[in-house]
Scaffold this active site. Structure first.
Site, PDB file in Angstrom:
ATOM      1  N   LYS A   1       5.938   8.285 -65.395  1.00 49.50           N
ATOM      2  CA  LYS A   1       6.934   9.356 -65.520  1.00 49.50           C
ATOM      3  C   LYS A   1       8.321   8.789 -65.771  1.00 49.50           C
ATOM      4  CE  LYS A   1       4.809  13.107 -62.886  1.00 49.50           C
ATOM      5  NZ  LYS A   1       5.049  14.121 -61.853  1.00 49.50           N
TER       6      LYS A   1
ATOM      7  N   LYS B   1       0.818  20.218 -70.019  1.00 50.31           N
ATOM      8  CA  LYS B   1       1.940  20.892 -70.670  1.00 50.31           C
ATOM      9  C   LYS B   1       2.880  19.909 -71.359  1.00 50.31           C
ATOM     10  CE  LYS B   1       5.219  21.110 -66.928  1.00 50.31           C
ATOM     11  NZ  LYS B   1       6.243  20.309 -67.625  1.00 50.31           N
TER      12      LYS B   1
ATOM     13  N   LYS C   1      -5.495  14.519 -72.468  1.00 53.37           N
ATOM     14  CA  LYS C   1      -5.785  15.531 -71.460  1.00 53.37           C
ATOM     15  C   LYS C   1      -4.951  16.782 -71.746  1.00 53.37           C
ATOM     16  CE  LYS C   1      -4.868  15.777 -66.520  1.00 53.37           C
ATOM     17  NZ  LYS C   1      -4.692  15.051 -65.272  1.00 53.37           N
TER      18      LYS C   1
END
Ligand code: TRP
Length: 334
Positions: A114, A200, A197
């Site tokens: 991230k 969003k 995958k």
């Protein structure tokens, strides 16, 4: 004998759950409430580890909660609540942060992924401590099991390590949770990019099926899903990742085994198959969307349901934190 306790959390970071969230988490949470003392948490404190608009956060927290009830979580049986309503989450997180080594936290791969997106130094310290807050969520409720996707395994190991470390240093306080890795339906992939995958943050909206989407766009997205060369409906992850993904979706939604689906569509080509997948998606999502809309139309009632959940959660959290405060050596408030 008391039922084992489960606790899980989902982030309010989108205006709708998508098919991956639904099959990979929410639907399985609903099943678990039959056999477990279930606590499910909308983790808004986790959501602010990345920049978040206040109005969007409020809206998404309610939308997430409404979808959980709409998908079948029964407020009589499951404790559904919003994380920030129970102050003990942040309080325990601080204590656990002080028990965590810098190196230990720096090893968390989700943080590395991230933070790479923002650039290491732009990532917040909150994002760095995210897994420790997650450990607090779990340990606070003395959860026996934590239903999560395989990507959360490392966070659960950290949770057990921190629980064990506390118990060792300050005396037995926390139940050490077992991971309860949810079925491999997390392999639901992006309709436009079957190698990624469904998430969003990936690809374009065309690759994602949102629970709250209208039937029209849902059908369109399924019909436009990338398929593979050839014309046969076969399960072959390697050569037919697109069709294999649609087979997985169809199988998960209808309960028909994949080989039976392959037989059914033999000699029929992609068109008929895709139409049926689209219908299965619309059939599964429509009642949830309608119930969600109804719940959102009365915010006072929805907020009241969440207050009931928060009260029940707080009762457990308060007891755990009382022990923690005493054991760590914080003075009682006279
Ligand atoms: N990190 C989890 C995820 O991304 C969400 C989460 C926060 C969670 N707190 C939790 C999951 C506690 C299980 C238990 O999916």
């Amino acid at each position: 004998m008391a039922r084992p306790r489960v606790l899980s959390g989902i982030q309010p970071t989108a205006d709708s759950f998508h098919l991956g969230n639904y099959l990979g988490a929410v639907r399985q949470w609903v099943t678990l409430q039959e056999t477990h003392d279930a606590f499910y948490c909308v983790v808004d404190l986790h959501a602010i580890t990345v920049p978040t608009e206040p109005d969007a956060l409020r809206r998404r927290s309610r939308v997430a909660a409404a979808q959980l009830f709409a998908a079948g979580l029964d407020p009589e049986r499951s404790t559904v609540f919003v994380q920030s309503h129970v102050r003990e989450h942040t309080e325990l997180a601080w204590v656990l942060i002080c028990l965590t080594g810098m190196g230990e936290a720096a090893r968390m791969t989700q943080f590395k992924d991230k933070s790479a997106k923002f650039g290491e130094s732009a990532a917040s310290v909150g994002l760095f401590t995210y897994p420790i807050l997650q450990a607090a969520d779990i340990l606070l409720y003395q959860a026996d099991r934590v239903p999560v996707g395989a990507d959360q395994k490392q966070h659960l190991e950290l949770t057990r390590d921190l629980g064990q470390r506390f118990n060792h240093r300050f005396g037995d306080t926390f139940t050490l949770p077992e991971p309860y890795i949810l079925k491999e339906v997390e392999k639901i992939t992006d309709l436009q990019d079957p190698s990624a995958k469904m998430s969003k943050s990936s690809s374009s909206p065309a690759g994602i099926l949102d629970v709250l989407e209208q039937p029209g766009p849902l059908r369109k997205k399924v019909m436009r899903a990338v398929t593979d060369t050839g014309s046969e409906v076969l399960f072959d992850e390697e050569n037919k990742p697109g069709i294999s993904n649609l087979l997985r979706i169809q199988s998960a939604l209808t309960g028909t085994a994949i080989p039976d689906l392959v037989n059914r569509y033999e000699g029929q080509g992609y068109g008929t198959f895709k139409k049926d997948v689209a219908e299965a998606v619309v059939e599964a999502f429509t009642p949830i969307r309608e119930r969600t809309e109804k719940l959102l139309s009365d915010e006072t009632e929805l907020d009241r349901m969440l207050a009931v959940g928060a009260r029940r959660a707080s009762e457990v959290a308060r007891q755990t934190m009382e022990m923690v405060r005493d054991r760590v050596g914080f003075l009682p408030l006279a």
